[in-house]
Design an enzyme around this catalytic site. Structure first.
Site, mmCIF file in Angstrom:
data_model
loop_
_atom_site.group_PDB
_atom_site.id
_atom_site.type_symbol
_atom_site.label_atom_id
_atom_site.label_comp_id
_atom_site.label_asym_id
_atom_site.label_seq_id
_atom_site.Cartn_x
_atom_site.Cartn_y
_atom_site.Cartn_z
ATOM 1 N N ASP A 13 0.809 -1.218 0.000
ATOM 2 C CA ASP A 13 0.000 0.000 0.000
ATOM 3 C C ASP A 13 0.845 1.272 0.000
ATOM 4 O OD1 ASP A 13 -2.265 -1.720 0.271
ATOM 5 O OD2 ASP A 13 -1.777 -1.889 2.386
ATOM 6 N N LYS A 16 2.026 1.968 -5.193
ATOM 7 C CA LYS A 16 2.736 1.440 -6.370
ATOM 8 C C LYS A 16 1.938 1.623 -7.658
ATOM 9 C CE LYS A 16 3.101 -2.630 -4.442
ATOM 10 N NZ LYS A 16 2.698 -2.345 -3.064
ATOM 11 N N GLY A 40 -4.208 -4.715 -4.548
ATOM 12 C CA GLY A 40 -5.209 -3.753 -5.018
ATOM 13 C C GLY A 40 -4.468 -2.488 -5.390
ATOM 14 N N HIS A 41 -4.234 -2.295 -6.668
ATOM 15 C CA HIS A 41 -3.507 -1.112 -7.112
ATOM 16 C C HIS A 41 -4.484 -0.027 -7.545
ATOM 17 C CE1 HIS A 41 0.472 -3.403 -7.990
ATOM 18 N NE2 HIS A 41 0.194 -3.296 -6.721
ATOM 19 N N GLN A 222 2.230 -6.265 -3.260
ATOM 20 C CA GLN A 222 2.605 -6.321 -1.842
ATOM 21 C C GLN A 222 3.982 -5.645 -1.661
ATOM 22 O OE1 GLN A 222 1.606 -9.757 -3.143
ATOM 23 N NE2 GLN A 222 -0.418 -8.897 -2.941
HETATM 24 P P1 IMP Z 1 -2.531 -13.046 1.714
HETATM 25 O O1 IMP Z 1 -1.585 -12.501 0.721
HETATM 26 O O2 IMP Z 1 -3.980 -12.804 1.364
HETATM 27 O O3 IMP Z 1 -2.256 -14.488 2.030
HETATM 28 O O4 IMP Z 1 -2.318 -12.245 3.090
HETATM 29 C C1 IMP Z 1 -1.107 -12.340 3.841
HETATM 30 C C2 IMP Z 1 -0.744 -11.007 4.457
HETATM 31 O O5 IMP Z 1 -0.367 -10.102 3.417
HETATM 32 C C3 IMP Z 1 -1.869 -10.327 5.210
HETATM 33 O O6 IMP Z 1 -1.307 -9.617 6.309
HETATM 34 C C4 IMP Z 1 -2.439 -9.344 4.207
HETATM 35 O O7 IMP Z 1 -3.073 -8.250 4.833
HETATM 36 C C5 IMP Z 1 -1.167 -8.922 3.503
HETATM 37 N N1 IMP Z 1 -1.396 -8.446 2.128
HETATM 38 C C6 IMP Z 1 -1.654 -9.187 1.036
HETATM 39 N N2 IMP Z 1 -1.793 -8.409 -0.044
HETATM 40 C C7 IMP Z 1 -1.597 -7.150 0.358
HETATM 41 C C8 IMP Z 1 -1.570 -5.883 -0.322
HETATM 42 O O8 IMP Z 1 -1.749 -5.767 -1.533
HETATM 43 N N3 IMP Z 1 -1.328 -4.796 0.466
HETATM 44 C C9 IMP Z 1 -1.089 -4.888 1.800
HETATM 45 N N4 IMP Z 1 -1.094 -6.039 2.458
HETATM 46 C C10 IMP Z 1 -1.338 -7.163 1.756
#
Ligand code: IMP
Length: 422
Positions: A13, A16, A40-41, A222
């Site tokens: 977040d 990007k 989520g971009h 991420q």
């Molecule tokens: P997962 O990727 O859904 O398995 O989540 C694992 C961890 O990564 C969790 O803490 C999510 O909140 C975090 N996470 C996954 N995708 C994002 C993103 O795009 N932005 C911020 N945190 C993310």
């Protein structure tokens, strides 16, 4: 022409999507190399606001090829919905390529993700429940279904039914609702039909583009502190989010890489569980959340907010090899009297500037803060470095020095025009 990579250097977040949108101005191809629709971009064009989850951020520019690389886990139904949404907004999706080697996510992965979270107790990760972990687990278990399988309906059906039945056994053991395999297959069959024409061997396509001298940007999702190896394990996502992931996740040799852009927010945020040494629980944290609109683009969850963490930032920039730093959301700090930067951690009586591998140590870390004076001026209209107040310049210089990199871009608001090169 070499390849550039853009990655997040905190917990995601960092903005990007917006940076990629700005950097794609003169790019021929944008390549996603890891993750899935957990990302989520957000891209703002004029007064319109778009959120992308799987489709690379070059989609809003004509003639840019958008590659969903082999390193991703792709929610088949989610991707179709996203592409249809983009087409309905008036943008062509003809230029979307889906890797034949990418892994696919189905409904059973999402249920398994939710099941794991519900039964994990204090080891709950706070995932996005998009099935990311289970799909990567299937990849490593060598039971996954891949992009190439979308091109052969008979093989896809056989694999889908076999896997869905396996997951249904697990669901029945835990007493949760079973998947209606026939109904779900109908949805998958339709989605596969829609996607078939987009499936190709993107590794050859990307390497052909490199050979032809095209300009390529690899878009990370991420960020470093969520990397499966380098992040705050186990509170991480299931892929290699660091720049090295672009080599494996897109099939690009390391010597083809030129610049690594590291996007870093002027403060720190995190969604989901896990230690966060500089987290603010006071009204200042709430102020950052409100002014910075810190609510998840994928799940809408409020983000945890805190001071800039230079210990974590330095570790991330080292592993990523960031040579161009893009600092975002500077304007969110405009109103503060003084601003904290975490320059070291105090862990059980010991002071360190290294980011610990132990999650227990990180949870025990108390930030050693350095205070810089605020600038108390609106920076959102700045269009060049010289427009920034001196205290804002000093703050940025201090950040760059601490993370051992060079500032190349500053962003002072969500719009395309609120970004300038330094
Ligand atoms: P997962 O990727 O859904 O398995 O989540 C694992 C961890 O990564 C969790 O803490 C999510 O909140 C975090 N996470 C996954 N995708 C994002 C993103 O795009 N932005 C911020 N945190 C993310």
């Amino acid at each position: 022409m070499p390849v550039d990579i853009l990655v997040g250097t905190q917990w995601g977040d960092e903005g990007k999507g917006k940076l990629i949108d700005v950097l794609t101005r003169d790019v021929d191809m944008v390549v996603r190399f890891q993750g899935g629709n957990n990302a989520g971009h957000t891209v703002e064009i004029g007064d319109k606001h778009y959120v992308l989850h799987l489709v690379p951020s070059g989609i809003f520019r004509e003639n840019v090829v958008n590659v969903i690389g082999n390193g991703l886990v792709v929610d088949v139904l989610g991707l179709v919905e996203e592409m249809k949404g983009i087409a309905a907004a008036g943008f062509s999706v003809d230029n979307v390529m889906l890797s034949s080697r990418a892994q696919l996510i189905f409904e059973y992965h999402k249920r398994a993700d939710a099941l794991r979270e519900a039964s994990a107790g204090s080891r709950k990760i706070g995932t996005t429940r998009r099935g990311i972990g289970p799909a990567y687990a299937d990849k490593m278990n060598r039971t996954g279904i891949r992009g190439i399988d979308l091109t052969c309906p008979e093989r896809l059906e056989e694999q889908f039914r076999r896997e869905a039945e396996k997951y249904n056994k697990l669901f029945s053991e835990y007493g949760i609702a079973q998947l209606d395999i026939d109904a779900e297959w109908e949805r998958v069959r339709e989605a596969a039909e829609y996607l078939r024409g987009h499936v190709c061997d993107t590794v050859y396509a990307v390497n052909a583009a490199i050979k032809a001298g095209k300009k390529i940007l690899c878009e990370g999702a991420q960020a470093a502190l969520l990397d499966i190896d380098h992040g705050t394990y186990p509170f991480v996502t299931s892929s290699n989010t660091v720049s090295g992931g672009a080599c494996t996740g897109a099939g690009i040799a390391p010597q083809k890489i030129r610049d690594v852009w590291g996007v870093i927010k002027a403060y720190t945020t995190r969604v989901g569980e896990g230690p966060f040494p500089t987290e603010l629980f006071d009204e200042c944290g709430e102020k950052l959340r409100q002014i910075g609109h810190e609510f998840g683009a994928t799940t809408g969850r409020p983000r945890r907010c805190g001071w800039f963490d230079a210990v974590a930032g330095r570790y991330a920039c080292m592993v990523d090899g960031v040579n161009k730093l893009a600092v975002t959301k500077l304007d969110v700090l405009d109103d503060l009297d003084r601003i904290g930067i975490c320059v070291a951690y105090e862990i059980n009586g010991r002071t360190t500037s290294e980011f610990p591998a132990s999650i227990e140590e990180l949870a025990a870390a108390k930030p050693v803060l350095e205070w810089l004076p605020g600038w108390k001026q609106d920076t959102s209209r700045a269009t060049r470095w010289e427009d920034l107040p001196e205290n804002a310049q000093n703050y940025l210089k201090r950040i760059a020095g601490l993370v051992d990199s060079t500032i190349a871009i500053v962003s002072v608001g969500p719009r395309r025009d609120q970004t300038f090169l330094v």
